[in-house]
Design an enzyme around this catalytic site. Structure first.
Site, mmCIF file in Angstrom:
data_model
loop_
_atom_site.group_PDB
_atom_site.id
_atom_site.type_symbol
_atom_site.label_atom_id
_atom_site.label_comp_id
_atom_site.label_asym_id
_atom_site.label_seq_id
_atom_site.Cartn_x
_atom_site.Cartn_y
_atom_site.Cartn_z
ATOM 1 N N ARG A 34 11.266 -10.318 -57.704
ATOM 2 C CA ARG A 34 11.428 -8.857 -57.612
ATOM 3 C C ARG A 34 12.618 -8.369 -58.442
ATOM 4 O O ARG A 34 12.579 -7.258 -58.982
ATOM 5 C CB ARG A 34 11.578 -8.426 -56.152
ATOM 6 C CG ARG A 34 10.245 -8.422 -55.431
ATOM 7 C CD ARG A 34 10.348 -7.880 -54.020
ATOM 8 N NE ARG A 34 9.012 -7.770 -53.438
ATOM 9 C CZ ARG A 34 8.769 -7.510 -52.169
ATOM 10 N NH1 ARG A 34 9.773 -7.346 -51.322
ATOM 11 N NH2 ARG A 34 7.536 -7.418 -51.729
ATOM 12 N N LYS A 195 -7.133 -14.061 -39.978
ATOM 13 C CA LYS A 195 -7.794 -13.199 -38.987
ATOM 14 C C LYS A 195 -8.659 -12.102 -39.585
ATOM 15 O O LYS A 195 -8.223 -11.375 -40.476
ATOM 16 C CB LYS A 195 -6.731 -12.542 -38.116
ATOM 17 C CG LYS A 195 -6.063 -13.520 -37.182
ATOM 18 C CD LYS A 195 -5.186 -12.773 -36.222
ATOM 19 C CE LYS A 195 -4.669 -13.706 -35.147
ATOM 20 N NZ LYS A 195 -3.655 -13.040 -34.333
ATOM 21 N N GLY A 352 1.808 -11.977 -50.058
ATOM 22 C CA GLY A 352 2.803 -13.048 -49.984
ATOM 23 C C GLY A 352 2.219 -14.449 -50.071
ATOM 24 O O GLY A 352 2.621 -15.257 -50.917
ATOM 25 N N GLY A 375 2.507 -5.937 -48.220
ATOM 26 C CA GLY A 375 1.829 -4.895 -47.429
ATOM 27 C C GLY A 375 1.268 -3.771 -48.278
ATOM 28 O O GLY A 375 0.154 -3.288 -48.020
HETATM 29 C C1 3PG Z 1 7.925 -5.907 -48.552
HETATM 30 O O1 3PG Z 1 8.680 -6.886 -48.628
HETATM 31 O O2 3PG Z 1 6.685 -5.994 -48.426
HETATM 32 C C2 3PG Z 1 8.528 -4.546 -48.727
HETATM 33 O O3 3PG Z 1 9.849 -4.647 -49.159
HETATM 34 C C3 3PG Z 1 8.427 -3.721 -47.466
HETATM 35 O O4 3PG Z 1 9.209 -4.250 -46.444
HETATM 36 P P1 3PG Z 1 8.948 -3.790 -44.949
HETATM 37 O O5 3PG Z 1 7.656 -4.430 -44.509
HETATM 38 O O6 3PG Z 1 10.147 -4.264 -44.134
HETATM 39 O O7 3PG Z 1 8.843 -2.284 -44.937
#
Ligand code: 3PG
Length: 397
Positions: A34, A195, A352, A375
């Site tokens: 990142r 899941k 991830g 996310g």
């Molecule tokens: C992530 O790592 O997916 C983003 O930085 C968002 O982090 P968060 O889920 O704590 O909002």
């Protein structure tokens, strides 16, 4: 939305929303992706004479000052990656931040402390957004991976300053658009993971958008069980059988071909190098669990991939963290990499676990695009509006 091509930042104070929420272990950064991906935006702005003020969240301090979640170590890491000094301010708003921002000269870079040390960040408090806006003349959002959060630094502040997408944000959005917005067809999606319940929206959206949907990982067990196969001790969600059947039926009406495993690698225990064997899906022993898909399934996916133009991949095929249950994921990753390099397949991956799996397979650099988001990538694939992106689109004239 507007990009850095539309901005002359010389002499301007530019607030850059970055995502410096990097993985750390015992105070050490374990993955610098990142940081590296943020550099082009900062470098371009600094080289064009901007006064660059970088802000980000880190971890989840829940509105309190948690010293172990300070962004201070990131200032040094960012300076190293950029090859230029990065100053640090102990707060992201208020007198100290204002003084540090005011002291910047053209081409200099400042990093602000964790935005989530203020409760107003996650509440999208207009007062915090105003405090951030006060520091700068324009706002550049380069944090696609935090764009699913409607927070003060990702959404609120964009209403208060002329706003632009940074180069990473732009690259992410262009790659995702090439994958699902306006893709070359046929489009094949691979969805894995454990899941069905956490990926329902994703599966529902994809059956309406892609030509072929491959369902793998433990979530495939639920689909197989829903079709009447005995899954032994395999991880599955019994309460999701009706839902799984409904997804299959809906895919049919939408002309989306669903590909499920036809063979599985099973073992009686889940540990490294546990004795395992490959069985057809209708022969899972009662005392065994599926931990990977078998070679016939990999072949079936590969043969469809050879005819596909675009691939969207989220989720490993098996329990890839523990060998030999990484076999199918690694084999398919290598096949995808070579089709990407030699046959013009457009391969887009994110999430991830998927990034770890591709790195493990040694092919991370050979995909067309790997998203830095977790996310946010998923929510985008689910067809959801990302507040941090939407505000750039509405606030672009
Ligand atoms: C992530 O790592 O997916 C983003 O930085 C968002 O982090 P968060 O889920 O704590 O909002």
């Amino acid at each position: 939305f507007r990009t850095l091509d539309d901005l002359d930042p010389a002499g301007k104070r530019v607030l850059v929303r970055a995502d410096l929420n990097v993985p750390m272990k015992d105070g050490q950064i374990t993955d610098r992706t990142r940081i590296e991906r943020l550099c082009p935006t900062i470098r371009e702005l600094a080289e064009k004479g901007a006064r660059v003020i970088v802000c980000s969240h880190f971890d989840r301090p829940k509105g309190k000052v948690v010293p172990s979640m300070s962004l201070k170590p990131l200032a040094e890491a960012l300076a190293t990656a950029l090859g230029r000094p990065v100053a640090f301010a102990d707060d992201c708003v208020g007198p100290q931040a204002e003084a540090a921002a005011a002291a910047l000269k053209d081409g200099e870079v400042l990093l602000l402390e964790n935005t989530r040390f203020h409760a107003g960040e996650e509440k999208n408090d207009p007062a915090l957004a105003a405090g951030l806006a006060k520091l700068a003349d324009v706002y550049v959002n380069d944090a696609f991976s935090a764009a699913h959060r409607a927070h003060a630094s990702t959404e609120g502040v964009a209403h208060l300053l002329p706003s632009y997408a940074g180069r990473l944000m732009q690259a992410e959005l262009e790659a995702l658009d090439a994958a699902l917005g306006n893709p070359n067809r046929p489009v094949l999606a691979i969805v894995g993971g454990s899941k069905v319940s956490t990926k329902l929206d994703l599966l529902g959206n994809l059956t309406g958008k892609v030509d072929i949907l491959v369902i793998v990982g433990a979530m495939a067990n639920t689909f197989l069980a829903a079709q009447g196969f005995a899954m032994g001790k395999s991880l599955q969600e019994a309460e999701m059988h009706d839902t799984a059947r409904a997804i299959l039926a809906e895919a049919k009406t939408r002309n989306c071909e669903i590909v499920l495993p036809t063979d599985l690698v099973v073992a009686t225990e889940f540990k490294a190098n546990a004795p395992s064997r490959t069985v057809p899906v209708d022969a899972v022993p009662a005392d065994a669990m599926a931990l990977d898909v078998g070679p016939d399934t990999v072949d079936a996916i590969e043969s469809r991939l050879r005819n596909a133009s675009t691939l969207v991949w989220n989720g490993p095929l098996g329990a890839f963290e523990i060998p030999p249950f990484d076999t199918a994921t690694v084999a398919l990753a290598q096949a995808v990499a070579s089709l990407t390099q030699s046959a013009g397949l457009k391969s887009i991956a994110g999430g991830g676990d998927t990034v770890s799996a591709l790195r493990h397979a040694g092919v991370l650099e050979r995909m067309t695009y790997v998203s830095s988001a977790g996310g946010a990538f998923l929510e985008w694939l689910e067809g959801k509006t990302l507040p941090g992106v939407a505000v750039l689109e509405t606030n672009s004239d």
